[in-house]
Motif scaffolding. Structure first.
Motif, PDB file in Angstrom:
ATOM      1  N   ALA A  12       2.561  -4.295   6.617  1.00  0.00           N
ATOM      2  CA  ALA A  12       1.173  -4.142   7.075  1.00  0.00           C
ATOM      3  C   ALA A  12       0.395  -3.144   6.237  1.00  0.00           C
ATOM      4  N   LEU A  13       1.120  -2.248   5.524  1.00  0.00           N
ATOM      5  CA  LEU A  13       0.432  -1.242   4.726  1.00  0.00           C
ATOM      6  C   LEU A  13       0.720  -1.414   3.233  1.00  0.00           C
ATOM      7  N   ALA A  14       1.114  -2.626   2.840  1.00  0.00           N
ATOM      8  CA  ALA A  14       1.446  -2.894   1.433  1.00  0.00           C
ATOM      9  C   ALA A  14       0.218  -2.787   0.534  1.00  0.00           C
ATOM     10  N   ASP A  15      -0.967  -2.813   1.131  1.00  0.00           N
ATOM     11  CA  ASP A  15      -2.210  -2.763   0.336  1.00  0.00           C
ATOM     12  C   ASP A  15      -2.757  -1.342   0.209  1.00  0.00           C
ATOM     13  N   ALA A  16      -1.885  -0.345   0.285  1.00  0.00           N
ATOM     14  CA  ALA A  16      -2.351   1.052   0.281  1.00  0.00           C
ATOM     15  C   ALA A  16      -3.272   1.358  -0.892  1.00  0.00           C
ATOM     16  N   GLU A  17      -2.882   0.942  -2.120  1.00  0.00           N
ATOM     17  CA  GLU A  17      -3.727   1.215  -3.293  1.00  0.00           C
ATOM     18  C   GLU A  17      -5.111   0.586  -3.140  1.00  0.00           C
ATOM     19  N   GLN A  18      -5.134  -0.649  -2.630  1.00  0.00           N
ATOM     20  CA  GLN A  18      -6.434  -1.328  -2.484  1.00  0.00           C
ATOM     21  C   GLN A  18      -7.324  -0.625  -1.460  1.00  0.00           C
ATOM     22  N   VAL A  19      -6.703  -0.149  -0.362  1.00  0.00           N
ATOM     23  CA  VAL A  19      -7.486   0.577   0.648  1.00  0.00           C
ATOM     24  C   VAL A  19      -8.078   1.839   0.031  1.00  0.00           C
ATOM     25  N   VAL A  20      -7.229   2.598  -0.678  1.00  0.00           N
ATOM     26  CA  VAL A  20      -7.685   3.874  -1.240  1.00  0.00           C
ATOM     27  C   VAL A  20      -8.820   3.651  -2.259  1.00  0.00           C
ATOM     28  N   ALA A  21      -8.765   2.527  -2.963  1.00  0.00           N
ATOM     29  CA  ALA A  21      -9.803   2.247  -3.961  1.00  0.00           C
ATOM     30  C   ALA A  21     -11.193   2.100  -3.337  1.00  0.00           C
ATOM     31  N   GLU A  22     -11.231   1.865  -2.029  1.00  0.00           N
ATOM     32  CA  GLU A  22     -12.519   1.631  -1.358  1.00  0.00           C
ATOM     33  C   GLU A  22     -13.080   2.870  -0.654  1.00  0.00           C
ATOM     34  N   LEU A  23     -12.333   3.976  -0.682  1.00  0.00           N
ATOM     35  CA  LEU A  23     -12.684   5.099   0.193  1.00  0.00           C
ATOM     36  C   LEU A  23     -13.943   5.852  -0.217  1.00  0.00           C
ATOM     37  N   GLY A  24     -14.429   5.600  -1.454  1.00  0.00           N
ATOM     38  CA  GLY A  24     -15.661   6.236  -1.890  1.00  0.00           C
ATOM     39  C   GLY A  24     -16.857   5.892  -1.020  1.00  0.00           C
ATOM     40  N   ARG A  25     -16.727   4.821  -0.218  1.00  0.00           N
ATOM     41  CA  ARG A  25     -17.830   4.431   0.672  1.00  0.00           C
ATOM     42  C   ARG A  25     -18.116   5.460   1.768  1.00  0.00           C
ATOM     43  N   TRP A  26     -17.106   6.301   2.065  1.00  0.00           N
ATOM     44  CA  TRP A  26     -17.262   7.238   3.182  1.00  0.00           C
ATOM     45  C   TRP A  26     -17.031   8.666   2.708  1.00  0.00           C
ATOM     46  N   PRO A  27     -17.983   9.191   1.930  1.00  0.00           N
ATOM     47  CA  PRO A  27     -17.772  10.531   1.348  1.00  0.00           C
ATOM     48  C   PRO A  27     -17.690  11.632   2.405  1.00  0.00           C
TER      49      PRO A  27
END
Lengths: 303, 303
Positions: free
Chosen positions: B55-70
């Motif tokens: 369920a958390l295999a996409d960790a890198e992809q999630v982290v790549a999006e975190l700039g949306r919530w500074p």
């Protein structure tokens, strides 16, 4: 340190009252399972309008069977003098008389003001006492009312004081809609005790919003020993299917026994009783401890 | 009195880790709903084996999006040096490194002894610090272990002390199987504080057996301000479908705000986020407050 806490099992009344009616034989099966938990006090039914609460329309029939469990102290909830007369005539003179602390709730539930409900305590207590029984005053909406909002502490205290003055032997404070929190429990219990010296004060709490068990602990920590609970947490809210309502007996037993208090209940037996209740009502029960399968179970997760 | 309590939302990690994998876009939708609650800290994923936790295999992809919530402070859980490297490489150097206090749990989860897990703190903390991040040590089975039974207080204290000595910036005590009670929370937090002066000690509790919210309150009452919770109480136990696991964020917010503490979270927004999570996972959430429909609702029952 093992301070004794005297739980009252209310699943047969507050648990079943909103369920589809369960046959008498099934209720007796639940009672038998409850009797094996080690609990000493059982709120077994209510004598109220069978139209309003069809699930408890068999109150007389239930009471007629109670001789099977001589070790248990049974009581029944009543909402007025008529119900009290029915209970006493059925042979159960240990009454819990419900008085709403707010006019909004009192008018909606019993078609009378809160003051009128308080005044009726005198006749109901006399009836119970004349029959060799007791009269506990349960104060509904003691903290919050769904119609009138927050119930002033002074109002609940005044209801308690007058009910005792009119003959009530004990007070039980009811968090009818499950909104109170530990600090408010302590505040109200202490205020009622101060106004009713020497009178035992118990609590009937709900776990609707997650704070119920914390409220139980807060009450027990200031010496409250009369705690209401229902096996499996039976007793949902009709507006929210699946919402937990009553404090789950097994969760109280687990918390208290792990915290140095003694309930006299056997946790395994309580979980067995919850399984009987679950089969009886035909749907999942809200108790987390029951759903988790008991006091301990391996969980293969990181944290 | 409004003591501030700094919740950490863990639904994206501890909530989702046992669910069927949820698409990245849905996780971002949950994150967006979480960002509107007012929470400031979010445990956003874990960098662990994708085979063990698909369920958390996409960790890198999630982290790549975190700039949306500074405005949010994100962290990720890691179980060893390899995961820590992945997290830092992905751009998230704020690590929560899990150390099991018992050998039984450590060997089952990470194939190494507890002492070996502690020793690895040095390299992981250095990695985090070199990348400008922090390293929190989360101590799993801090109170009880499903394999080894009760964890001695002295053992958890020793793990905490050594982790700090080796570079951990903070300690978080994990009640992995949801068995602890308020008195034991107070005992352990105070013992760890005494052994690690000046180090912040938080708690990651579960509400598996009904005592979780009472434990949160006990922790907050002795000044713990770092509390983990998941919207809707997401995070069930794989052995008991429907069993609640994580503390529900909305139940913590309700309890604390009603008790004179300030969380900075908007209860209505938390309930909205729970609805988003419920749609995402496709099954009912365990939170009582969420199921009850919010902080207040009329219930037409006697008590």
């Amino acid at each position: 340190m093992t301070t004794p806490v005297d739980l009252r099992e209310v699943g047969l009344r507050d648990g079943l009252q909103l369920e589809a009616p369960v046959p008498l034989a099934t209720k007796l099966e639940i009672l038998d399972a409850v009797s094996r938990t080690g609990v000493r006090r059982v709120e077994v039914t209510s004598f109220v309008s069978p139209t309003a609460v069809p699930a408890l329309a068999d109150a007389e029939q239930v009471v007629a069977e109670l001789g099977r469990w001589p070790e248990l102290r049974f009581s029944a909830l009543v909402a007025g003098y008529g119900g009290a007369r029915r209970a006493v005539a059925a042979g159960l003179p240990h009454l819990e008389y419900v008085i709403s602390a707010s006019d909004g709730h009192s008018l909606a539930n019993a078609r009378r003001t809160s003051d009128e409900a308080v005044a009726a305590t005198a006749d109901i207590a006399r009836l119970a006492h004349d029959a060799g029984g007791e009269c506990e005053a349960i104060i509904a909406v003691a903290w919050d009312c769904p119609f009138d909002g927050r119930t002033p502490v002074a109002r609940t205290v005044e209801v308690a004081r007058r009910a005792v003055e009119l003959g009530a032997d004990r007070i039980c404070l009811g968090d009818t809609i499950g909104t109170t929190v530990p600090g408010r429990v302590v505040e109200l219990v202490e205020a009622v005790r101060a106004a009713c010296p020497g009178v035992e004060v118990g609590v009937h709490l709900h776990d609707t919003r997650g704070s119920g068990i914390a409220c139980v602990l807060a009450a027990v920590q200031i010496g409250v020993t009369q705690i209401d609970a229902a096996v499996g947490g039976l007793g949902g809210c009709p507006f929210a299917p699946g919402a937990s309502g009553n404090i789950a007996t097994e969760e109280v037993v687990y918390l208290l026994e792990e915290s140095g208090y003694s309930t006299g209940l056997d946790l395994g037996r309580v979980l067995e009783a919850a399984a009987v209740v679950e089969r009886a009502v035909g749907h999942a029960l809200p108790s987390g401890l029951y759903r988790a399968g008991g006091p301990s179970r391996p969980v293969p997760r990181p944290v």
